[in-house]
Design an enzyme around this catalytic site. Structure first.
Site, short mmCIF file in Angstrom:
data_model
loop_
_atom_site.label_atom_id
_atom_site.label_comp_id
_atom_site.label_asym_id
_atom_site.label_seq_id
_atom_site.Cartn_x
_atom_site.Cartn_y
_atom_site.Cartn_z
N ASP A 3 37.90 38.14 40.32
CA ASP A 3 38.03 38.86 39.06
C ASP A 3 36.78 39.69 38.81
O ASP A 3 35.67 39.21 39.04
CB ASP A 3 38.21 37.84 37.91
CG ASP A 3 39.26 38.23 36.92
OD1 ASP A 3 39.09 39.29 36.27
OD2 ASP A 3 40.25 37.49 36.76
N HIS A 28 46.93 34.04 32.71
CA HIS A 28 46.13 33.17 31.84
C HIS A 28 46.09 33.67 30.39
O HIS A 28 45.52 33.00 29.53
CB HIS A 28 44.72 33.08 32.40
CG HIS A 28 44.03 34.42 32.38
ND1 HIS A 28 44.45 35.49 33.13
CD2 HIS A 28 42.98 34.86 31.65
CE1 HIS A 28 43.68 36.53 32.88
NE2 HIS A 28 42.78 36.18 31.99
N ASP A 29 46.65 34.86 30.13
CA ASP A 29 46.68 35.38 28.76
C ASP A 29 48.07 35.28 28.14
O ASP A 29 48.29 35.76 27.03
CB ASP A 29 46.28 36.88 28.75
CG ASP A 29 44.82 37.10 29.10
OD1 ASP A 29 44.01 36.18 28.91
OD2 ASP A 29 44.50 38.22 29.56
N GLU A 86 43.83 45.83 35.22
CA GLU A 86 44.55 45.43 34.02
C GLU A 86 44.50 46.63 33.07
O GLU A 86 43.49 46.88 32.41
CB GLU A 86 43.86 44.21 33.39
CG GLU A 86 44.63 43.63 32.23
CD GLU A 86 43.76 42.79 31.31
OE1 GLU A 86 44.28 41.90 30.66
OE2 GLU A 86 42.53 43.06 31.24
N ASP A 118 39.35 43.55 35.39
CA ASP A 118 39.61 43.22 33.99
C ASP A 118 39.53 44.47 33.11
O ASP A 118 38.68 45.33 33.32
CB ASP A 118 38.52 42.21 33.54
CG ASP A 118 38.80 41.59 32.20
OD1 ASP A 118 39.88 40.98 32.06
OD2 ASP A 118 37.96 41.70 31.30
#
Ligand code: TEU
Length: 585
Positions: A107, A349-350, A277, A215
């Site tokens: 990440d 994870h969100d 993202e 990210d």
């Protein structure tokens, strides 16, 4: 595979065909009984992951961090957070991943860093520090009647409240679009960009990673001058930060520069993949066009945002299956006939657990609706992502009191609503209903490896897991029991992934997607093509028996895979939550 000249998107690449398994390190597997997952824990489960039929892992941030936002607040890009182990443990993980024939993605959190990062500490120390301009420092707009400094503009943080934090060292505010201690890095400053590339990217490329999940990849170029946002939400003084921070004027230039840095850095010819993202890009085809050298593919949020208010995520709004189908299709329709590429995902994870949101998580239909979602995911065009626990058909935890929620986003908003409206207000009631369905915490409970062991085998029986376990591990949702059960969601995922590999031309690369019965609010039915072949999916997203029609009256259908064991593939009636894939001629 031959590449159709009308479909440059079908040019084969490892990162298009791979299936990526996302790991949340805190909650995957603890090897030393301190209650936190770790690098060695992941290493010990690589065979399990490979056994699913997955060939890449993406590990969420494992860097040194004060954990204000579970590692998305990095204080040192070149060091593993000690609770997760040492750098050597991580290098071993990368090495073993490769030895098993898999790839490793890390990440990249570079819109912001922790205020504990050395760069920020220097920047904060004085107005004349050489790194002052690496962050966004601004004087207060003024002072209110109590002498409290007023933030420089009306941007709201993604986590609620103002996007600015006042710092008394120099009496100025710094911009932070997320939590208070996640300071936004100033990408306009070239020296700052170079330092980010070197530390967060170069270091890990040198240690063999195969790619990056980038990210908040749409946020690096802020609107020049950081002006007030126009009022979109009349009910609030603060306005969503996207207008001032998303898809800004230099964003594509920055991605090209980052791409070039990666290309120049890698000396052994390995092809690095990146997935950004981007959330709500209007120019997804630009970001991912092969000819533009920006990012390989991106995550859009349309299909996971349905049913939530654009002003406040925890306000649930009604949505129809039709809306959801269209949102899902917009994830890949834009690549048709271009040189761009897409992703397919439904959990991360969100996000909460997909069965609880889009299937039916009651004991009666959990299993079959979980398999239906697997069928859907495995048949869509784009790189496929699976989030840990999704393969088990994990569901949201149920009836947890607010004290058990952990996420900074929930806690911040809870505090704001309590202060503004009170504990017993209707606003609070609505918020609590919202988090029960949508909170990121649903994805973050420790991975259930077994039923019998205390702590579900995630950590030792005497250890205290960092976060509560979802009680569902005692109801059969765990790796041990599901591995032994031929009818489990886990074993179905394995079959579906195998079908995806065996039919990759149609399933991974299929193009010219067409809905059948788009108006139906029960059926999710479509075709897609590859040369002379057609894949037809008939998926019943309802708890009622539903009839489907073939793509053409005279189509002959040959059955590929379905989620009911006792399937009558010649029937045109689908049982509740039943789905089938066919070849159509
Ligand atoms: O998420 C960015 C993002 O858009 C989310 O913050 C989203 O708005 C949020 O999940 C709603 O609650 C990325 C990471 O995936 C997330 O975990 C981080 O918290 C965030 O960036 C900040 O780094």
């Amino acid at each position: 595979m031959t590449i159709s000249s009308e479909h440059p998107e079908t040019e084969p690449k490892w990162w298009k065909e791979t299936t990526i398994y996302q790991i949340y390190p805190a909650s995957f597997k603890d090897s030393n009984n301190d209650g936190w997952g770790d690098m060695k824990g992941i290493t010990s489960k690589l065979e399990y992951i490979k056994g699913l039929g997955v060939d890449t892992i993406w590990v969420c941030p494992f860097y040194d961090s004060p954990q204000d936002d579970m590692g998305y607040d990095v204080s040192n890009y070149e060091k593993v957070w000690p609770r997760y182990g040492t750098n050597e443990d991580c290098f071993e993980l990368i090495d073993k991943t490769h030895k098993l024939g898999m790839k490793f993605i890390t990440d990249l959190v570079i819109n912001h860093c922790s205020t504990e990062h050395a760069w920020f500490k220097e920047s904060r120390s004085s107005k004349t520090n050489p790194k002052r301009d690496w962050f966004f420092w601004r004087a207060p707009k003024g002072y209110d009647e109590h002498g409290k400094p007023i933030p420089p503009n009306n941007w709201k943080s993604f986590f609620g409240g103002s996007a600015w934090t006042f710092d008394e060292t120099t009496n100025e505010f710094y911009l932070r679009l997320f939590a208070s201690r996640q300071a936004d890095l100033n990408w306009e400053n070239e020296e700052c960009r170079k330092a980010i590339y070197e530390s967060a990217v170069g270091f890990w490329l040198d240690h063999g990673v195969d790619g990056f999940r980038i990210d908040t990849a749409g946020l690096y170029s802020k609107r020049p001058g950081l002006p007030d946002s126009p009022i979109f939400d009349e009910s609030s003084e603060l306005q969503h930060p996207n207008w001032g921070s998303h898809n800004g004027p230099r964003i594509h230039e920055f991605h090209q520069e980052l791409h070039k840095f990666m290309k120049d850095r890698v000396k052994d010819g390995r092809e690095i993949m990146t997935v950004g993202e981007v959330a709500h890009g209007s120019d997804n085809a630009l970001y991912t066009s092969a000819a533009r050298y920006e990012i390989s593919e991106l995550f859009s949020f349309g299909h996971v945002d349905v049913g939530t208010s654009p002003f406040f995520r925890y306000n649930k709004v009604p949505f129809s299956l039709k809306q959801w189908k269209e949102a899902i299709a917009s994830n890949f329709l834009f690549i048709n006939g271009t040189d761009s590429w897409a992703t397919t995902y439904i959990e991360n994870h969100d996000q909460p657990r997909s069965i609880s949101r889009f299937g039916d998580d009651s004991p009666k239909y959990r299993n079959v609706s979980g398999k239906l979602l697997a069928l859907l995911e495995c048949s869509l065009t784009g790189t496929l992502y699976i989030y840990q626990g999704q393969e088990l058909g994990q569901v949201n935890f149920k009836d947890w009191p607010i004290e058990k929620y952990e996420d900074v986003d929930v806690k911040t908003n809870y505090g704001i609503i309590k202060r503004e409206f009170g504990e017993n207000s209707k606003e609070m009631k609505k918020f609590l209903e919202g988090i029960a369905l949508i909170s990121r915490d649903h994805a973050r409970t420790p991975m259930p490896w077994s039923r019998e062991e205390t702590n579900a085998g995630f950590t030792g029986p005497d250890a205290k897991p960092w976060y509560f376990l979802n009680e569902s591990f005692q109801q059969g949702i765990n790796v041990e029991e599901e591995s032994k059960d031929g009818a489990s969601v886990l074993n179905f995922w394995k079959r579906a992934l195998q079908a995806r590999r065996e039919n990759k031309e149609l399933m991974v690369y299929g193009y010219d997607f067409q809905f059948i019965d788009l108006e139906s609010n029960k059926l999710f039915s479509f075709t897609k093509e590859y040369e002379s072949k057609t894949l037809f999916a008939a998926l019943n997203f309802s708890g009622e028996q539903t009839e489907f029609r073939a793509p053409k009256e005279d189509s002959s259908l040959s059955f590929v895979l379905g989620n009911y064991d006792d399937v009558d593939a010649s029937s045109r009636v689908l049982k509740p939550w039943e789905g089938r894939l066919y070849y159509a001629n």
